[in-house]
Design a protein around this motif. Sequence first.
Motif, PDB file in Angstrom:
ATOM      1  N   ILE A  98     -17.211  23.008 -44.134  1.00 48.00           N
ATOM      2  CA  ILE A  98     -16.918  22.600 -45.249  1.00 48.00           C
ATOM      3  C   ILE A  98     -18.391  22.367 -46.125  1.00 48.00           C
ATOM      4  CG2 ILE A  98     -15.257  20.620 -46.104  1.00 48.00           C
ATOM      5  CD1 ILE A  98     -14.038  21.133 -42.511  1.00 48.00           C
ATOM      6  N   HIS A  99     -17.962  22.679 -47.104  1.00 46.10           N
ATOM      7  CA  HIS A  99     -19.221  21.503 -48.142  1.00 46.10           C
ATOM      8  C   HIS A  99     -19.124  19.883 -48.415  1.00 46.10           C
ATOM      9  CE1 HIS A  99     -22.146  24.674 -46.876  1.00 46.10           C
ATOM     10  NE2 HIS A  99     -21.164  25.302 -47.244  1.00 46.10           N
ATOM     11  N   VAL A 100     -19.176  19.175 -48.760  1.00 44.11           N
ATOM     12  CA  VAL A 100     -18.778  17.815 -49.181  1.00 44.11           C
ATOM     13  C   VAL A 100     -19.885  17.569 -49.645  1.00 44.11           C
ATOM     14  CG1 VAL A 100     -18.052  15.542 -48.554  1.00 44.11           C
ATOM     15  CG2 VAL A 100     -17.651  17.608 -46.700  1.00 44.11           C
TER      16      VAL A 100
ATOM     17  N   SER B 108     -12.719  18.458 -54.903  1.00 40.45           N
ATOM     18  CA  SER B 108     -11.670  19.497 -54.989  1.00 40.45           C
ATOM     19  C   SER B 108     -12.675  20.545 -55.336  1.00 40.45           C
ATOM     20  CB  SER B 108     -10.918  19.137 -55.461  1.00 40.45           C
ATOM     21  OG  SER B 108     -11.243  18.969 -56.883  1.00 40.45           O
ATOM     22  N   PHE B 109     -12.832  20.891 -56.388  1.00 37.44           N
ATOM     23  CA  PHE B 109     -13.607  22.293 -56.800  1.00 37.44           C
ATOM     24  C   PHE B 109     -14.459  22.855 -55.884  1.00 37.44           C
ATOM     25  CE2 PHE B 109     -17.081  24.782 -58.565  1.00 37.44           C
ATOM     26  CZ  PHE B 109     -16.468  25.575 -59.515  1.00 37.44           C
ATOM     27  N   SER B 110     -15.763  21.879 -55.345  1.00 39.72           N
ATOM     28  CA  SER B 110     -16.416  22.580 -54.032  1.00 39.72           C
ATOM     29  C   SER B 110     -16.081  23.084 -52.936  1.00 39.72           C
ATOM     30  CB  SER B 110     -17.989  21.355 -54.166  1.00 39.72           C
ATOM     31  OG  SER B 110     -17.346  19.948 -53.557  1.00 39.72           O
ATOM     32  N   SER B 111     -15.051  21.653 -52.839  1.00 46.16           N
ATOM     33  CA  SER B 111     -14.112  22.217 -51.235  1.00 46.16           C
ATOM     34  C   SER B 111     -13.892  23.680 -51.094  1.00 46.16           C
ATOM     35  CB  SER B 111     -13.378  21.177 -50.952  1.00 46.16           C
ATOM     36  OG  SER B 111     -13.982  19.691 -50.899  1.00 46.16           O
ATOM     37  N   HIS B 112     -13.544  23.683 -52.027  1.00 48.82           N
ATOM     38  CA  HIS B 112     -12.472  25.182 -52.466  1.00 48.82           C
ATOM     39  C   HIS B 112     -13.491  26.061 -52.544  1.00 48.82           C
ATOM     40  CE1 HIS B 112      -9.451  27.920 -53.912  1.00 48.82           C
ATOM     41  NE2 HIS B 112     -10.241  28.720 -55.174  1.00 48.82           N
ATOM     42  N   ARG B 113     -14.353  26.086 -53.288  1.00 49.95           N
ATOM     43  CA  ARG B 113     -15.882  27.373 -53.629  1.00 49.95           C
ATOM     44  C   ARG B 113     -16.206  27.710 -51.687  1.00 49.95           C
ATOM     45  NH1 ARG B 113     -20.999  25.852 -56.993  1.00 49.95           N
ATOM     46  NH2 ARG B 113     -21.481  24.858 -54.335  1.00 49.95           N
ATOM     47  N   SER B 114     -16.765  26.279 -51.100  1.00 48.06           N
ATOM     48  CA  SER B 114     -16.964  26.005 -49.984  1.00 48.06           C
ATOM     49  C   SER B 114     -16.283  27.298 -49.413  1.00 48.06           C
ATOM     50  CB  SER B 114     -17.995  25.318 -49.305  1.00 48.06           C
ATOM     51  OG  SER B 114     -16.517  24.069 -49.361  1.00 48.06           O
ATOM     52  N   LYS B 115     -14.339  26.628 -49.124  1.00 47.68           N
ATOM     53  CA  LYS B 115     -13.596  27.634 -47.949  1.00 47.68           C
ATOM     54  C   LYS B 115     -13.746  28.943 -48.269  1.00 47.68           C
ATOM     55  CE  LYS B 115      -9.373  26.517 -47.248  1.00 47.68           C
ATOM     56  NZ  LYS B 115      -7.565  26.252 -47.722  1.00 47.68           N
ATOM     57  N   ARG B 116     -13.878  29.514 -49.418  1.00 54.92           N
ATOM     58  CA  ARG B 116     -13.909  30.478 -50.461  1.00 54.92           C
ATOM     59  C   ARG B 116     -15.132  31.620 -49.199  1.00 54.92           C
ATOM     60  NH1 ARG B 116     -13.780  31.595 -56.126  1.00 54.92           N
ATOM     61  NH2 ARG B 116     -15.293  30.480 -56.049  1.00 54.92           N
ATOM     62  N   GLY B 117     -16.084  30.786 -49.655  1.00 59.61           N
ATOM     63  CA  GLY B 117     -17.707  31.215 -48.530  1.00 59.61           C
ATOM     64  C   GLY B 117     -17.259  31.495 -47.103  1.00 59.61           C
ATOM     65  N   SER B 118     -16.775  30.314 -46.762  1.00 64.14           N
ATOM     66  CA  SER B 118     -16.625  30.004 -45.143  1.00 64.14           C
ATOM     67  C   SER B 118     -15.679  30.986 -45.003  1.00 64.14           C
ATOM     68  CB  SER B 118     -16.130  29.249 -45.053  1.00 64.14           C
ATOM     69  OG  SER B 118     -14.985  28.505 -45.594  1.00 64.14           O
TER      70      SER B 118
ATOM     71  N   THR C 172      -7.323  17.414 -43.993  1.00 65.27           N
ATOM     72  CA  THR C 172      -7.432  15.646 -43.663  1.00 65.27           C
ATOM     73  C   THR C 172      -8.633  15.517 -44.232  1.00 65.27           C
ATOM     74  OG1 THR C 172      -5.927  16.543 -41.506  1.00 65.27           O
ATOM     75  CG2 THR C 172      -7.336  13.963 -41.928  1.00 65.27           C
ATOM     76  N   ILE C 173     -10.101  16.217 -43.569  1.00 63.72           N
ATOM     77  CA  ILE C 173     -11.342  16.022 -44.918  1.00 63.72           C
ATOM     78  C   ILE C 173     -11.235  15.459 -45.502  1.00 63.72           C
ATOM     79  CG2 ILE C 173     -13.812  15.808 -44.071  1.00 63.72           C
ATOM     80  CD1 ILE C 173     -13.137  16.990 -41.546  1.00 63.72           C
ATOM     81  N   LYS C 174     -11.176  16.800 -46.327  1.00 68.38           N
ATOM     82  CA  LYS C 174     -10.709  16.646 -48.011  1.00 68.38           C
ATOM     83  C   LYS C 174      -9.792  15.524 -48.394  1.00 68.38           C
ATOM     84  CE  LYS C 174      -9.333  20.058 -51.559  1.00 68.38           C
ATOM     85  NZ  LYS C 174      -8.294  21.879 -51.616  1.00 68.38           N
ATOM     86  N   LYS C 175      -8.881  15.798 -47.688  1.00 68.57           N
ATOM     87  CA  LYS C 175      -7.645  14.810 -48.603  1.00 68.57           C
ATOM     88  C   LYS C 175      -8.797  13.168 -48.610  1.00 68.57           C
ATOM     89  CE  LYS C 175      -4.766  16.875 -49.859  1.00 68.57           C
ATOM     90  NZ  LYS C 175      -4.427  17.225 -51.163  1.00 68.57           N
ATOM     91  N   THR C 176      -9.473  13.323 -46.954  1.00 71.27           N
ATOM     92  CA  THR C 176     -10.026  11.546 -46.830  1.00 71.27           C
ATOM     93  C   THR C 176     -10.808  11.471 -48.144  1.00 71.27           C
ATOM     94  OG1 THR C 176      -9.128  11.559 -44.946  1.00 71.27           O
ATOM     95  CG2 THR C 176     -11.342   9.990 -45.051  1.00 71.27           C
ATOM     96  N   LEU C 177     -11.877  12.128 -48.099  1.00 73.68           N
ATOM     97  CA  LEU C 177     -12.582  12.480 -49.215  1.00 73.68           C
ATOM     98  C   LEU C 177     -12.628  12.736 -50.571  1.00 73.68           C
ATOM     99  CD1 LEU C 177     -15.390  15.160 -47.240  1.00 73.68           C
ATOM    100  CD2 LEU C 177     -15.334  12.818 -47.279  1.00 73.68           C
ATOM    101  N   GLN C 178     -11.193  13.014 -50.715  1.00 77.52           N
ATOM    102  CA  GLN C 178     -10.462  12.420 -52.649  1.00 77.52           C
ATOM    103  C   GLN C 178     -10.259  11.176 -52.446  1.00 77.52           C
ATOM    104  OE1 GLN C 178      -7.087  15.301 -52.176  1.00 77.52           O
ATOM    105  NE2 GLN C 178      -9.043  17.193 -53.225  1.00 77.52           N
ATOM    106  N   VAL C 179     -10.238  10.790 -51.324  1.00 77.64           N
ATOM    107  CA  VAL C 179      -9.914   9.050 -51.713  1.00 77.64           C
ATOM    108  C   VAL C 179     -10.943   8.683 -51.538  1.00 77.64           C
ATOM    109  CG1 VAL C 179      -8.685   6.757 -50.902  1.00 77.64           C
ATOM    110  CG2 VAL C 179      -7.170   9.374 -50.417  1.00 77.64           C
ATOM    111  N   TYR C 180     -12.013   8.603 -50.822  1.00 79.03           N
ATOM    112  CA  TYR C 180     -13.079   7.198 -50.225  1.00 79.03           C
ATOM    113  C   TYR C 180     -14.144   7.968 -51.380  1.00 79.03           C
ATOM    114  CZ  TYR C 180     -17.229   6.757 -47.853  1.00 79.03           C
ATOM    115  OH  TYR C 180     -18.466   6.372 -47.812  1.00 79.03           O
ATOM    116  N   VAL C 181     -14.393   9.524 -51.441  1.00 78.64           N
ATOM    117  CA  VAL C 181     -15.768   9.656 -52.352  1.00 78.64           C
ATOM    118  C   VAL C 181     -15.777   8.703 -53.854  1.00 78.64           C
ATOM    119  CG1 VAL C 181     -17.261  11.064 -54.290  1.00 78.64           C
ATOM    120  CG2 VAL C 181     -16.412  11.440 -51.678  1.00 78.64           C
TER     121      VAL C 181
END
Length: 820
Positions: free
Chosen positions: A197-199, A224-234, A274-283
């Motif tokens: 997961i790339h954050v 969200s875009f970067s997470s989606h892209r990294s998710k596709r790659g992974s 969970t990490i994605k949603k947390t980062l969407q609030v935290y960042v």
Amino acid sequence: RMFHDDELEESEKFYVGQPRVLLLIYALYNTLVARSEMVCYFVIILNHMISASMITLVLPILIFLWAMLSVPRPSKRFWMTAIVYTEVAIVIKYFFQFGFFPWNKHVDYTKDKPYHPPNIIGIEKKEGYVHYDLVQLLALFFHRSILKCHGLWDEDEKGDSSSNKEDTDDELSLTGGRRDSSASLKSVNLAASVESIHVHFPEQQTAIRRKSSSSISQLSHRSSFSSHRSKRGSTSTRNSSQKGSSVLSIKQKSRKELLMEKFREQMIKAKAFTIKKTLQVYVPIRQFFYNLIHPDYSAVTDVYVLMFLADTVDFIIIVFGFWAFGKHSAAADITSSLSEDQVPEAFLVMVLIQFGTMVVDRALYLKKTVMGKVIFQVILVFGIHFWMFFILPGVTERKFSQNTVAQLWYFVKCVYFGLSAYQIRCGYPTRVLGNFLTKSYNYVNLFLFQGFRLVPFLTELRAVMDWVWTDTTLSLSSWICVEDIYAHIFILKCWRESEKRYPQPRGQKKKKVVKYGMGGMIIVLLICIVWFPLLFMSLIKSVAGITNKPLDVSITITLGGYQPIFTMSAQQNQLKSLDSNEFNDFLRSYRGNTAALQFLEGYAREDITRADLEGNSNSLWTISPPSRKKMIQGLLDFEADFTVVLSWTIQRTLEEVYPYYIKAPSDSLAKPIKQLLKDCKWENITVSLVKNGSKEGAREWWVLNQLGKRQKTPQESLELFIFSDKVSPPSLGFLAGYGIMGLYASVVLVIGKFVREFFSGISHSIMFEELPNVDRILKLCTDIFLVRETGELELEEDLYAKLIFLYRSPETMIKWTREK
């Protein structure tokens, strides 16, 4: 004219020709439109002060930590959050008003309990439960309509869409991961065993240009875009690895292993989500406060004075309304508590907390640290709201909405929070030069500055704090020396400016208005100070005195140290006030007695009380036979003296023993009044022993009768007149307790010492007081402040040495202070 329109001119003429009342209404409406967001803040805070529940607590905190900190204005997201939250709160409150809920069956019993769960949450059943919420919703919609009229409502969405599009193009075109300077991100690899997961976090740049609150949504889209892209790659990596493993593997996996593998995949997906949603609030929150602390530009302002005044008002509210912050001190008075050497715990805690916040605020202002101010704001907002709405109701055992003083304190503190948020948003000033009262030279600033210096320890505390939290090369004594010189020069500058505004022609005598105005006021003031104790003690009882009538009058008579023979008390109906006729007859009986009339001048009719004491003792005479026999022998011996002891510790013989007139002063010692006695002789009384035989045995008691009573009665009785001195009011009791000599020693002599210092020793300060022009010295002091703020510490030492040399050299001082 560049532009001319007849219709506009006619409209302007029509507007000017309207009545003043209508123009005032127009002006008020325009003010309301221009400050509509402040109206929304005020309504939200007012709703929370009256409701005081967890439902209404959310929006005030969001106001102080989000809306007021947004640049340049609160975003559409905040206003939509406030509108939706208010609508949901109204629906929730309406739903819980039905009577089938258990807590709504005993509303009268639980409505005043502060820790009742429905009262804390805000879902209790009550009349008008939603009135202020509807007013709040109306204010929010009014502000929304104004933003839409000015085209500011959809501004954030347009900015978000354009910025998102640009960021997407950059991501697709730049393979190296480079971004623009204001939104460059660096990748943090949070690799898991199966997928990575790339954050992305913002780089710590020295300056990031401020944007509006749209940056929050912008960063959330990016993450969200970067997470989606990294998710596709992974995912593709995982599929390829699984394919390879299936080719190489010979043995097929069991059902249990496949289930465990799927379970691990689901756990990794849940962790990633969970990490994605947390980062969407935290960042976005992190980026919001980062942009707030590191702005590229800011409109520097200084509202520390207003914040200090708000804290001072809160301090005064605590001092004069401290009983509202305690449990059993609702009827207490701070002056009475301090006069009894008792320090209430609630008063002490509140004063120390308020004073501590003022000191911390001053330190942050001197250090000019916005990050510290943001942290202090967050801690203070959460701490004050938690204490006021969760701790204080338990301490006082009453709801916050029923505590008027606490509501007033909280409202002033909200004003402070608003000013503090404005200071954070605009940034601290780069230079702090001198006192805020020294910005202009007039009588108002002069008297306010001198009043500021008269407050005990305030000037000293400010000087020491400024020295501690300001970078300087001066020692503490040198710092205080510069501050004292600057204050002295400022006062002289104010006087010189007043002399320029109101010049006195040469050779003309002073006007009578000035002489009798200033001189007459000083004469009256000095006379009042000299005769203050006599005037105060005379007027405090004659004008403001309170009648202190007796509640109980008791008499005890003892013969020769034996068992008391008579004990009687008069209460309630037996204590009678004189009517007008009786009082006039009483005065008429002393017409020829000058001493008695002089004494009676100090008493009014309501100060005299007549006590009718029954002649029969209210207790049986219990004495042993030997003591009884011995007392009889003493009474039969007419040559020996036989004493009688009265209850007020005056010993007399049996003849002329009854005082008849008693003076009851403010203290507990009652004294007989000799001025009202005929020939200064006391009254005679008869004493007889009554014996009553019965089956239980002989019972004995004494009977006393006064011979010369004013109120003639057939039965045996005693009559007593009590003259009660007026007492001072409770609010002035601490001052009246010193007495005349105490006031002279503690007030008049101390004030006289200060007045003598003002009128003497003038000759020693002529060279420093009579300076014709102080502009150069004042500029030298301000130069010292300026180079200190800019960090030129060596130059600060040089200028300080120049200032000291100037005061050491009279000739140089004369040259510097000549008129230009």
